[in-house]
Design a protein around this motif. Structure first.
Motif, PDB file in Angstrom:
ATOM      1  N   SER A 165       0.835  -1.196   0.000  1.00  0.00           N
ATOM      2  CA  SER A 165       0.000   0.000   0.000  1.00  0.00           C
ATOM      3  C   SER A 165       0.872   1.249   0.000  1.00  0.00           C
ATOM      4  N   GLU A 166       0.408   2.266  -0.746  1.00  0.00           N
ATOM      5  CA  GLU A 166       1.145   3.533  -0.815  1.00  0.00           C
ATOM      6  C   GLU A 166       0.736   4.489   0.309  1.00  0.00           C
ATOM      7  N   ALA A 167      -0.168   4.029   1.173  1.00  0.00           N
ATOM      8  CA  ALA A 167      -0.608   4.899   2.269  1.00  0.00           C
ATOM      9  C   ALA A 167       0.548   5.166   3.234  1.00  0.00           C
ATOM     10  N   GLU A 168       0.370   6.177   4.080  1.00  0.00           N
ATOM     11  CA  GLU A 168       1.417   6.535   5.041  1.00  0.00           C
ATOM     12  C   GLU A 168       1.619   5.384   6.024  1.00  0.00           C
ATOM     13  N   ALA A 169       2.893   5.025   6.263  1.00  0.00           N
ATOM     14  CA  ALA A 169       3.212   3.896   7.123  1.00  0.00           C
ATOM     15  C   ALA A 169       3.487   4.381   8.539  1.00  0.00           C
ATOM     16  N   SER A 170       3.659   3.425   9.453  1.00  0.00           N
ATOM     17  CA  SER A 170       3.969   3.743  10.846  1.00  0.00           C
ATOM     18  C   SER A 170       4.977   2.739  11.379  1.00  0.00           C
ATOM     19  N   CYS A 171       5.732   3.178  12.390  1.00  0.00           N
ATOM     20  CA  CYS A 171       6.739   2.311  13.005  1.00  0.00           C
ATOM     21  C   CYS A 171       6.032   1.145  13.710  1.00  0.00           C
ATOM     22  N   PRO A 172       6.433  -0.104  13.431  1.00  0.00           N
ATOM     23  CA  PRO A 172       5.786  -1.248  14.086  1.00  0.00           C
ATOM     24  C   PRO A 172       5.975  -1.259  15.599  1.00  0.00           C
ATOM     25  N   GLN A 173       6.975  -0.517  16.099  1.00  0.00           N
ATOM     26  CA  GLN A 173       7.265  -0.563  17.534  1.00  0.00           C
ATOM     27  C   GLN A 173       6.574   0.549  18.305  1.00  0.00           C
ATOM     28  N   CYS A 174       6.651   1.799  17.786  1.00  0.00           N
ATOM     29  CA  CYS A 174       6.081   2.921  18.535  1.00  0.00           C
ATOM     30  C   CYS A 174       4.899   3.582  17.830  1.00  0.00           C
ATOM     31  N   ARG A 175       4.569   3.118  16.608  1.00  0.00           N
ATOM     32  CA  ARG A 175       3.437   3.616  15.822  1.00  0.00           C
ATOM     33  C   ARG A 175       3.604   5.055  15.359  1.00  0.00           C
ATOM     34  N   GLU A 176       4.840   5.557  15.371  1.00  0.00           N
ATOM     35  CA  GLU A 176       5.112   6.899  14.839  1.00  0.00           C
ATOM     36  C   GLU A 176       4.905   6.876  13.323  1.00  0.00           C
ATOM     37  N   ARG A 177       4.223   7.896  12.789  1.00  0.00           N
ATOM     38  CA  ARG A 177       4.018   7.969  11.340  1.00  0.00           C
ATOM     39  C   ARG A 177       5.344   8.272  10.647  1.00  0.00           C
ATOM     40  N   GLN A 229       7.777   8.153   6.741  1.00  0.00           N
ATOM     41  CA  GLN A 229       7.808   8.151   5.282  1.00  0.00           C
ATOM     42  C   GLN A 229       8.513   6.889   4.803  1.00  0.00           C
ATOM     43  N   ARG A 230       7.917   6.189   3.847  1.00  0.00           N
ATOM     44  CA  ARG A 230       8.479   4.920   3.384  1.00  0.00           C
ATOM     45  C   ARG A 230       9.883   5.086   2.794  1.00  0.00           C
ATOM     46  N   ARG A 231      10.099   6.200   2.138  1.00  0.00           N
ATOM     47  CA  ARG A 231      11.373   6.380   1.425  1.00  0.00           C
ATOM     48  C   ARG A 231      12.467   6.994   2.292  1.00  0.00           C
ATOM     49  N   SER A 232      12.185   7.182   3.575  1.00  0.00           N
ATOM     50  CA  SER A 232      13.178   7.847   4.439  1.00  0.00           C
ATOM     51  C   SER A 232      14.055   6.862   5.203  1.00  0.00           C
ATOM     52  N   LEU A 233      13.954   5.550   4.915  1.00  0.00           N
ATOM     53  CA  LEU A 233      14.741   4.555   5.646  1.00  0.00           C
ATOM     54  C   LEU A 233      16.236   4.759   5.392  1.00  0.00           C
ATOM     55  N   ILE A 234      17.040   4.612   6.445  1.00  0.00           N
ATOM     56  CA  ILE A 234      18.487   4.828   6.362  1.00  0.00           C
ATOM     57  C   ILE A 234      19.201   3.502   6.624  1.00  0.00           C
ATOM     58  N   PRO A 235      20.013   3.015   5.676  1.00  0.00           N
ATOM     59  CA  PRO A 235      20.782   1.776   5.934  1.00  0.00           C
ATOM     60  C   PRO A 235      21.708   1.966   7.133  1.00  0.00           C
ATOM     61  N   ASN A 236      21.764   0.998   8.019  1.00  0.00           N
ATOM     62  CA  ASN A 236      22.572   1.095   9.245  1.00  0.00           C
ATOM     63  C   ASN A 236      23.698   0.066   9.159  1.00  0.00           C
ATOM     64  N   ARG A 237      24.816   0.483   8.551  1.00  0.00           N
ATOM     65  CA  ARG A 237      25.943  -0.433   8.339  1.00  0.00           C
ATOM     66  C   ARG A 237      26.645  -0.765   9.650  1.00  0.00           C
ATOM     67  N   GLN A 238      26.705   0.208  10.543  1.00  0.00           N
ATOM     68  CA  GLN A 238      27.361  -0.072  11.838  1.00  0.00           C
ATOM     69  C   GLN A 238      26.589  -1.119  12.629  1.00  0.00           C
ATOM     70  N   LEU A 239      25.267  -1.060  12.556  1.00  0.00           N
ATOM     71  CA  LEU A 239      24.476  -2.089  13.228  1.00  0.00           C
ATOM     72  C   LEU A 239      24.691  -3.447  12.581  1.00  0.00           C
ATOM     73  N   ALA A 240      24.867  -3.462  11.253  1.00  0.00           N
ATOM     74  CA  ALA A 240      25.145  -4.726  10.573  1.00  0.00           C
ATOM     75  C   ALA A 240      26.469  -5.315  11.074  1.00  0.00           C
ATOM     76  N   ASN A 241      27.471  -4.437  11.309  1.00  0.00           N
ATOM     77  CA  ASN A 241      28.751  -4.916  11.857  1.00  0.00           C
ATOM     78  C   ASN A 241      28.563  -5.471  13.268  1.00  0.00           C
ATOM     79  N   VAL A 242      27.738  -4.786  14.070  1.00  0.00           N
ATOM     80  CA  VAL A 242      27.473  -5.267  15.420  1.00  0.00           C
ATOM     81  C   VAL A 242      26.802  -6.637  15.372  1.00  0.00           C
ATOM     82  N   VAL A 243      25.921  -6.834  14.406  1.00  0.00           N
ATOM     83  CA  VAL A 243      25.244  -8.132  14.270  1.00  0.00           C
ATOM     84  C   VAL A 243      26.260  -9.236  14.016  1.00  0.00           C
ATOM     85  N   GLU A 244      27.207  -8.948  13.123  1.00  0.00           N
ATOM     86  CA  GLU A 244      28.232  -9.957  12.835  1.00  0.00           C
ATOM     87  C   GLU A 244      29.058 -10.256  14.086  1.00  0.00           C
ATOM     88  N   ILE A 245      29.392  -9.209  14.827  1.00  0.00           N
ATOM     89  CA  ILE A 245      30.161  -9.420  16.062  1.00  0.00           C
ATOM     90  C   ILE A 245      29.347 -10.245  17.053  1.00  0.00           C
TER      91      ILE A 245
END
Length: 276
Positions: free
Chosen positions: A49-61, A63-79
């Motif tokens: 759906s193209e409707a406005e989305a919300s955070c699954p955890q806190c329900r904050e409204r 923007q779908r296209r505003s997601l930021i890749p978190n490479r440092q978190l990916a490194n932490v996952v590997e560690i």
């Protein structure tokens, strides 16, 4: 050791997606609230759906296209994955042995990122690798994880601070807009009152003018009616005289004795106002 186990568990929690309850895969950050999720989990959760989305955890409204890749978190996952594997093998350190040499796993190869035994350390496979004691590797990885966690927490604080500043700015703008709206409403209310007053004044003036015109018309019509009656009477008398015998008509010349230039007293005089 119990404290170390608590840190590792905390690290697992930080590296776990709250949707799939597994380690993050291609983690992304929602800038509006700072929460992290697997990219695929968010896409699946939001659907197509193209409707406005919300955070699954806190329900904050968000923007779908505003997601930021978190490479440092990916490194932490590997560690976290490596530490979990290491912890499992270290837990078996009391009885954990090398599968190839049946020796205790007391060393850690940094190139292969895996625990090894003293025999493996002397083998050609690890001859030129940097090998450190397993406990030292644990402390080193633990310190690296703590540093990454500190960076992540700072990033989260920055995002939350930006969010708070953005929210305050929006509220200030909305307050300013509401003030301007009230001013506009008040100005147009005053303008309507002014126009209504002007309309009432002009209509009253027009009514007075109409009454004055009607009064002058009635006055002129009355004067014309009087003059017309007088003329009708004189015409009738003259017509009657004209029907008399010549002897009587010649004796009556009263109409010739009237002033040659008619004035206001002349029966034939029509006032200038009536003619106008």
């Amino acid at each position: 050791m119990a404290a170390a186990g608590g840190h590792i568990q905390h690290l697992r929690d930080e590296a776990t997606c709250s949707i799939c309850l597994d380690y993050f895969k291609d983690p992304v950050t929602i800038p509006e609230c700072g929460h992290n999720f697997c990219r695929s989990c968010l896409i699946q959760c939001w659907g197509e759906s193209e409707a406005e989305a919300s955070c699954p955890q806190c329900r904050e409204r968000v923007q779908r296209r505003s997601l930021i890749p978190n490479r440092q978190l990916a490194n932490v996952v590997e560690i976290a994955k490596n530490l979990s594997l290491q912890e499992g093998k270290e837990e078996g350190g009391k009885g954990g042995v090398c599968e190839d040499h049946q020796e205790p796993l007391k060393l850690f190869c940094k190139e292969d990122e895996a625990p090894i035994c003293v025999v493996c350390d002397r083998s050609k496979e690890h001859k030129h690798h940097e090998v450190i004691p397993l406990k030292e590797a644990f402390e080193e990885y633990k310190g690296e994880i703590c540093r990454h966690l500190e960076i992540l927490r700072k990033e989260r604080e920055e995002i939350l601070a930006y969010q708070a500043a953005l929210d305050k700015e929006c509220k200030d703008l909305l307050k300013l807009t509401e003030t301007e709206r009230l001013k506009t409403v008040e100005k147009f209310r005053e303008l309507r009152q002014f126009l209504e007053a002007q309309e009432k004044r002009l209509l009253t003036h027009m009514e007075e003018v109409e009454k004055e015109i009607a009064g002058r018309r009635d006055e002129q019509l009355a004067r014309l009616s009087r003059n017309l009656s007088s003329l009708e009477r004189i015409i009738q008398e003259m017509e009657e005289k004209s029907q008399q015998p010549a002897s009587e008509l010649l004796q009556v010349r009263w109409w010739q004795e009237q002033p040659k230039a008619p004035g206001k007293g002349c029966p034939f005089h029509v006032c200038k106002e009536c003619r106008g």
